[in-house]
Design a protein around this motif. Structure first.
Motif, PDB file in Angstrom:
ATOM      1  N   LEU A  69       0.520  -1.256  -0.177  1.00 49.53           N
ATOM      2  CA  LEU A  69      -0.273  -0.153  -0.029  1.00 49.53           C
ATOM      3  C   LEU A  69       0.864   1.248  -0.145  1.00 49.53           C
ATOM      4  O   LEU A  69       0.431   1.998  -1.011  1.00 49.53           O
ATOM      5  CB  LEU A  69      -0.422  -0.354   1.869  1.00 49.53           C
ATOM      6  CG  LEU A  69      -2.253  -0.878   1.185  1.00 49.53           C
ATOM      7  CD1 LEU A  69      -2.741  -0.839   2.796  1.00 49.53           C
ATOM      8  CD2 LEU A  69      -2.439  -0.923   0.160  1.00 49.53           C
ATOM      9  N   ALA A  78      -3.039   0.864  -5.648  1.00 47.69           N
ATOM     10  CA  ALA A  78      -3.926   0.272  -4.261  1.00 47.69           C
ATOM     11  C   ALA A  78      -5.124  -0.344  -4.929  1.00 47.69           C
ATOM     12  O   ALA A  78      -4.938  -1.747  -3.734  1.00 47.69           O
ATOM     13  CB  ALA A  78      -4.427   1.491  -3.429  1.00 47.69           C
ATOM     14  N   ALA A 131      -2.745   7.748   2.299  1.00 45.88           N
ATOM     15  CA  ALA A 131      -2.098   7.564   1.206  1.00 45.88           C
ATOM     16  C   ALA A 131      -1.595   8.866   0.380  1.00 45.88           C
ATOM     17  O   ALA A 131      -2.130   9.807   1.702  1.00 45.88           O
ATOM     18  CB  ALA A 131      -4.030   7.512   0.382  1.00 45.88           C
TER      19      ALA A 131
END
Length: 422
Positions: A69, A78, A131
């Motif tokens: 990730l 992802a 992220a």
């Protein structure tokens, strides 16, 4: 703190002036809060789950996924990582259960618990991942959904076609995660173990023919069922199978073929410690029946020698009779116009998956398709074991349950000679 020296004052002012510019140049989500760990995920930090992961070799699954990730630079990357690692976890668990590849540790191969705890490690990684690109809550939820589906085999149900499989019966079977983990975090679910042991296998049925079994596992969470996870998984599969059976852990020392399923949630807490007491929520509630019935060949299953646990045709339900307000137990099944309060399999998610699957069967016009619910015995530890995660009796009990469910499927499939598709 020391005061800024005069010779460095101009440099300090210049650096302070750059702070707003630096902040605006950082990724928009870098400081965004991630989703908190769920109740299920919080149990991961206990000693027993960590021992299960370590003794099965699954302790590196979540860290490896987390690393993947962190290397993703877009939503699409992802998503690819989620599907790849989720599918790999399911296949690795199936392979381990069926004796392929390294065991990874001294925990018996038939154990379903490594899959459960490794999946939770992965969902926690995804839930708490920051992220490097914009990731709204809705998109994170989609990734979590893809992870759930791929790591449960729900998107990997594939019955081979072609000349070599002509006449081979197609059987769909589902199992469940472990549950009641706050009572005993060591718990295993024999239905999930059976799903891993049987996925993709070919068995010889009672009539001497062959049957291919495909499986999937479902969560013990009310909300997932309300969101339609059962229907989404089964809708495209039921029209092309020859039989299906939902399986879960039931009563001590016995197997039950549940005759009737009820449209009622009884409120027992799920794996998130959430309770629901209500009518089972389905699409088009105006046409929702209070009861659905098995179409499995229960008489033949009960009469067959399938293993050491006695098998019963369970006809009992709990209902509120028409025009009344008090629930009563009906040993011989529901009466006309009554409201469901418990099917033969109770009013928890075991009953609900049976209700949803058989209701879907009927709504798809597949009234003759054999399908229903099998309740396994409770998987018990050996006498006196109150702390160890496994023991010889525990393993033997699970293996015997797996073998007996396989035999029951063989009996059921042996009665389908006139229903073969393809």
């Amino acid at each position: 703190m020391s005061p800024i020296r005069p010779g460095r004052r101009a440099l300090g002012v210049a650096l302070l002036a750059l702070v707003p510019l630096l902040a605006t140049s950082l990724p928009a989500t870098a400081a965004e809060p991630t989703s908190p760990a769920t109740v299920e995920e919080q149990r991961l930090d206990r000693a027993v789950p960590q021992e299960i992961l370590r003794r099965s070799g699954f302790d590196a699954v979540a860290p490896d996924f987390g690393q993947a990730l962190r290397g993703a630079r877009s939503y699409e990357a992802a998503e690819r990582a989620v599907v790849r690692h989720g599918s790999r976890l399911w296949q690795r668990s199936v392979d381990r259960a069926q004796g392929r590849g390294p065991a990874g540790g001294d925990l018996s191969r038939d154990d379903d618990r490594p899959l459960y705890w490794a999946r939770l490690g992965m969902t926690r990684e995804l839930r708490q991942w920051q992220a490097s690109f914009g990731l709204p809550d809705a998109e994170r939820a989609k990734l979590l959904d893809r992870l759930e589906r791929s790591s449960r085999g729900q998107d990997a149900i594939r019955f081979p076609a072609g000349k070599g499989f002509k006449g081979v019966k197609r059987i769909l079977m589902t199992g469940f995660d472990p549950f009641t983990l706050d009572r005993d975090v060591r718990i295993s679910n024999p239905s999930g173990a059976t799903a891993l042991a049987l996925d993709g296998t070919v068995i010889r049925t009672a009539d001497g023919r062959l049957a291919r079994i495909e499986t999937a596992v479902f969560p013990v969470r009310w909300q997932d069922f309300a969101d339609g996870t059962v229907e989404r998984t089964l809708r495209s599969e039921l029209p092309r199978v020859d039989a299906f059976t939902t399986v879960s852990q039931g009563r001590v020392g016995r197997i039950d073929i549940e005759r009737t399923n009820g449209a009622w949630r009884g409120g027992f807490p799920d794996n998130e410690n959430i309770s629901r007491t209500e009518t089972v929520p389905v699409a088009d509630p105006a046409s929702q029946p209070q009861w659905t019935s098995t179409t499995l060949p229960y008489k033949e299953i009960v009469a067959a020698e399938t293993g050491r646990f006695p098998v019963y045709d369970n006809t009992s339900v709990t209902e509120i009779p028409a025009g009344e307000t008090t629930p009563v137990v009906r040993p011989q099944g529901p009466t006309p116009g009554s409201s469901a309060r418990a099917g033969g399999g109770g009013n928890y998610l075991s009953n609900e998956i049976a209700y949803r699957a058989t209701l879907l069967r009927d709504r798809l016009g597949l009234d003759e398709l054999p399908g229903g619910h099998v309740h396994t015995p409770v998987l018990e530890f050996g006498a006196g074991n109150t702390s160890e995660i496994t023991d010889p009796a525990f393993v033997r009990n699970r293996l015997d349950i797996i073998a007996q469910v396989r035999a029951i499927i063989g009996v059921a499939a042996g009665k389908l000679s006139g229903r073969i598709r393809g």
